[in-house]
Design a protein around this motif. Structure first.
Motif, PDB file in Angstrom:
ATOM      1  N   SER A   1      -4.143  -2.404  -6.291  1.00 48.70           N
ATOM      2  CA  SER A   1      -4.316  -1.482  -7.402  1.00 48.70           C
ATOM      3  C   SER A   1      -5.141  -0.265  -6.978  1.00 48.70           C
ATOM      4  O   SER A   1      -5.796  -0.275  -5.936  1.00 48.70           O
ATOM      5  CB  SER A   1      -4.986  -2.179  -8.591  1.00 48.70           C
ATOM      6  OG  SER A   1      -6.257  -2.658  -8.223  1.00 48.70           O
ATOM      7  N   TYR A   2      -5.071   0.745  -7.810  1.00 54.44           N
ATOM      8  CA  TYR A   2      -5.777   2.015  -7.595  1.00 54.44           C
ATOM      9  C   TYR A   2      -6.395   2.432  -8.927  1.00 54.44           C
ATOM     10  O   TYR A   2      -5.747   2.295  -9.974  1.00 54.44           O
ATOM     11  CB  TYR A   2      -4.782   3.077  -7.120  1.00 54.44           C
ATOM     12  CG  TYR A   2      -5.211   4.502  -7.412  1.00 54.44           C
ATOM     13  CD1 TYR A   2      -6.082   5.177  -6.559  1.00 54.44           C
ATOM     14  CD2 TYR A   2      -4.757   5.160  -8.542  1.00 54.44           C
ATOM     15  CE1 TYR A   2      -6.464   6.485  -6.833  1.00 54.44           C
ATOM     16  CE2 TYR A   2      -5.133   6.461  -8.817  1.00 54.44           C
ATOM     17  CZ  TYR A   2      -5.991   7.123  -7.962  1.00 54.44           C
ATOM     18  OH  TYR A   2      -6.374   8.393  -8.238  1.00 54.44           O
ATOM     19  N   ARG A   3      -7.619   2.907  -8.898  1.00 51.81           N
ATOM     20  CA  ARG A   3      -8.259   3.455 -10.092  1.00 51.81           C
ATOM     21  C   ARG A   3      -8.794   4.829  -9.740  1.00 51.81           C
ATOM     22  O   ARG A   3      -9.503   5.003  -8.751  1.00 51.81           O
ATOM     23  CB  ARG A   3      -9.393   2.552 -10.580  1.00 51.81           C
ATOM     24  CG  ARG A   3      -9.963   3.000 -11.900  1.00 51.81           C
ATOM     25  CD  ARG A   3     -10.988   2.018 -12.484  1.00 51.81           C
ATOM     26  NE  ARG A   3     -10.529   0.645 -12.572  1.00 51.81           N
ATOM     27  CZ  ARG A   3      -9.744   0.157 -13.539  1.00 51.81           C
ATOM     28  NH1 ARG A   3      -9.327   0.953 -14.495  1.00 51.81           N
ATOM     29  NH2 ARG A   3      -9.403  -1.105 -13.552  1.00 51.81           N
ATOM     30  N   GLN A   4      -8.432   5.806 -10.555  1.00 55.24           N
ATOM     31  CA  GLN A   4      -8.917   7.170 -10.350  1.00 55.24           C
ATOM     32  C   GLN A   4     -10.428   7.189 -10.471  1.00 55.24           C
ATOM     33  O   GLN A   4     -10.990   6.612 -11.386  1.00 55.24           O
ATOM     34  CB  GLN A   4      -8.280   8.079 -11.404  1.00 55.24           C
ATOM     35  CG  GLN A   4      -8.512   9.549 -11.215  1.00 55.24           C
ATOM     36  CD  GLN A   4      -7.843  10.322 -12.336  1.00 55.24           C
ATOM     37  OE1 GLN A   4      -8.198  10.156 -13.512  1.00 55.24           O
ATOM     38  NE2 GLN A   4      -6.876  11.134 -11.992  1.00 55.24           N
ATOM     39  N   SER A   5     -11.091   7.846  -9.527  1.00 55.43           N
ATOM     40  CA  SER A   5     -12.564   7.867  -9.592  1.00 55.43           C
ATOM     41  C   SER A   5     -13.082   9.124 -10.247  1.00 55.43           C
ATOM     42  O   SER A   5     -12.405  10.040 -10.513  1.00 55.43           O
ATOM     43  CB  SER A   5     -13.138   7.729  -8.190  1.00 55.43           C
ATOM     44  OG  SER A   5     -12.530   8.630  -7.311  1.00 55.43           O
TER      45      SER A   5
ATOM     46  N   LEU B   1       2.104   1.738  -3.487  1.00 55.26           N
ATOM     47  CA  LEU B   1       0.984   2.182  -4.321  1.00 55.26           C
ATOM     48  C   LEU B   1       0.678   3.659  -4.071  1.00 55.26           C
ATOM     49  O   LEU B   1       0.415   4.413  -5.021  1.00 55.26           O
ATOM     50  CB  LEU B   1      -0.252   1.316  -4.052  1.00 55.26           C
ATOM     51  CG  LEU B   1      -1.484   1.612  -4.898  1.00 55.26           C
ATOM     52  CD1 LEU B   1      -1.210   1.420  -6.390  1.00 55.26           C
ATOM     53  CD2 LEU B   1      -2.644   0.728  -4.457  1.00 55.26           C
ATOM     54  N   ASP B   2       0.740   4.091  -2.826  1.00 58.34           N
ATOM     55  CA  ASP B   2       0.492   5.501  -2.505  1.00 58.34           C
ATOM     56  C   ASP B   2       1.513   6.418  -3.197  1.00 58.34           C
ATOM     57  O   ASP B   2       1.162   7.498  -3.667  1.00 58.34           O
ATOM     58  CB  ASP B   2       0.528   5.727  -0.991  1.00 58.34           C
ATOM     59  CG  ASP B   2      -0.692   5.143  -0.281  1.00 58.34           C
ATOM     60  OD1 ASP B   2      -1.710   4.851  -0.957  1.00 58.34           O
ATOM     61  OD2 ASP B   2      -0.617   4.973   0.947  1.00 58.34           O
TER      62      ASP B   2
ATOM     63  N   GLN C   1       0.828  -1.208   0.000  1.00 54.97           N
ATOM     64  CA  GLN C   1       0.000   0.000   0.000  1.00 54.97           C
ATOM     65  C   GLN C   1       0.861   1.257   0.000  1.00 54.97           C
ATOM     66  O   GLN C   1       0.554   2.221  -0.704  1.00 54.97           O
ATOM     67  CB  GLN C   1      -0.947   0.013   1.205  1.00 54.97           C
ATOM     68  CG  GLN C   1      -1.897   1.219   1.204  1.00 54.97           C
ATOM     69  CD  GLN C   1      -2.818   1.242   0.005  1.00 54.97           C
ATOM     70  OE1 GLN C   1      -3.524   0.271  -0.263  1.00 54.97           O
ATOM     71  NE2 GLN C   1      -2.826   2.339  -0.748  1.00 54.97           N
TER      72      GLN C   1
ATOM     73  N   TYR D   1      -4.728   4.788 -13.390  1.00 53.43           N
ATOM     74  CA  TYR D   1      -4.764   3.441 -12.828  1.00 53.43           C
ATOM     75  C   TYR D   1      -3.331   3.068 -12.469  1.00 53.43           C
ATOM     76  O   TYR D   1      -2.390   3.408 -13.190  1.00 53.43           O
ATOM     77  CB  TYR D   1      -5.325   2.439 -13.846  1.00 53.43           C
ATOM     78  CG  TYR D   1      -5.299   1.005 -13.357  1.00 53.43           C
ATOM     79  CD1 TYR D   1      -6.316   0.506 -12.547  1.00 53.43           C
ATOM     80  CD2 TYR D   1      -4.253   0.155 -13.703  1.00 53.43           C
ATOM     81  CE1 TYR D   1      -6.289  -0.801 -12.080  1.00 53.43           C
ATOM     82  CE2 TYR D   1      -4.217  -1.156 -13.242  1.00 53.43           C
ATOM     83  CZ  TYR D   1      -5.238  -1.633 -12.437  1.00 53.43           C
ATOM     84  OH  TYR D   1      -5.216  -2.917 -11.974  1.00 53.43           O
TER      85      TYR D   1
ATOM     86  N   LYS E   1       0.660   6.495  -7.104  1.00 51.65           N
ATOM     87  CA  LYS E   1      -0.570   7.177  -7.521  1.00 51.65           C
ATOM     88  C   LYS E   1      -0.586   8.664  -7.192  1.00 51.65           C
ATOM     89  O   LYS E   1      -1.579   9.340  -7.459  1.00 51.65           O
ATOM     90  CB  LYS E   1      -1.796   6.484  -6.913  1.00 51.65           C
ATOM     91  CG  LYS E   1      -1.930   6.661  -5.425  1.00 51.65           C
ATOM     92  CD  LYS E   1      -3.175   5.972  -4.896  1.00 51.65           C
ATOM     93  CE  LYS E   1      -3.389   6.365  -3.449  1.00 51.65           C
ATOM     94  NZ  LYS E   1      -4.627   5.922  -2.909  1.00 51.65           N
TER      95      LYS E   1
ATOM     96  N   GLU F   1      -1.007  -0.300 -10.540  1.00 50.60           N
ATOM     97  CA  GLU F   1      -0.973  -1.620  -9.911  1.00 50.60           C
ATOM     98  C   GLU F   1       0.439  -1.888  -9.419  1.00 50.60           C
ATOM     99  O   GLU F   1       1.401  -1.622 -10.144  1.00 50.60           O
ATOM    100  CB  GLU F   1      -1.401  -2.691 -10.904  1.00 50.60           C
ATOM    101  CG  GLU F   1      -1.486  -4.079 -10.290  1.00 50.60           C
ATOM    102  CD  GLU F   1      -2.042  -5.099 -11.256  1.00 50.60           C
ATOM    103  OE1 GLU F   1      -3.265  -5.045 -11.518  1.00 50.60           O
ATOM    104  OE2 GLU F   1      -1.260  -5.921 -11.745  1.00 50.60           O
TER     105      GLU F   1
END
Length: 123
Positions: free
Chosen positions: A119-123, A86-87, A83, A97, A90, A99
């Motif tokens: 993973s992270y996806r922009q909202s 990932l931080d 995490q 996106y 992103k 991963e």
């Protein structure tokens, strides 16, 4: 005439680092090898027809931040380490996106590694 292009994907493959990861005494006292793989999606519209680094997502800057964080800290859980990376990945506002997969090498006797993917996806 402009066409809607799919996102570009930057892949950082097999970044090999050493860090303190785990909860056993041996893991707390000794750095272990980990392998990091990252995929970063972003719209490279500006960079597609440019030679200016400011028009692109700078993967070198991202990689240096990952290395610094991983090597300068200790982690009990693979989840927390994943995490954290990932931080870092992103942070840039262009990232749509991301991963991150981190392998803890030789974590199990009969396996090459144990890995965690987030993973992270922009909202």
């Amino acid at each position: 005439m402009s066409f809607n292009q799919p996102d570009a994907i930057i892949r950082i493959k097999n970044l090999r680092l050493r860090t303190f990861i785990g909860i056993k005494e041996e893991e707390i006292n000794n750095r272990q090898d980990i392998l990091i793989n990252v995929a970063i999606h972003y719209p490279a519209d500006r960079a597609r027809n440019s030679e200016d680094i400011d028009d692109a997502l700078n993967y070198r800057t991202i990689t240096k931040a990952i290395i610094r964080h991983v090597e300068d800290n200790r982690f009990a859980l693979l989840e927390k380490l994943t995490q954290d990376v990932l931080d870092i990945v992103k942070q840039h506002p262009w990232v749509t996106y991301a991963e991150v997969e981190i392998d803890k090498l030789l974590a199990l006797r009969y396996a090459d590694s144990v890995s965690m993917t987030m993973s992270y996806r922009q909202s």
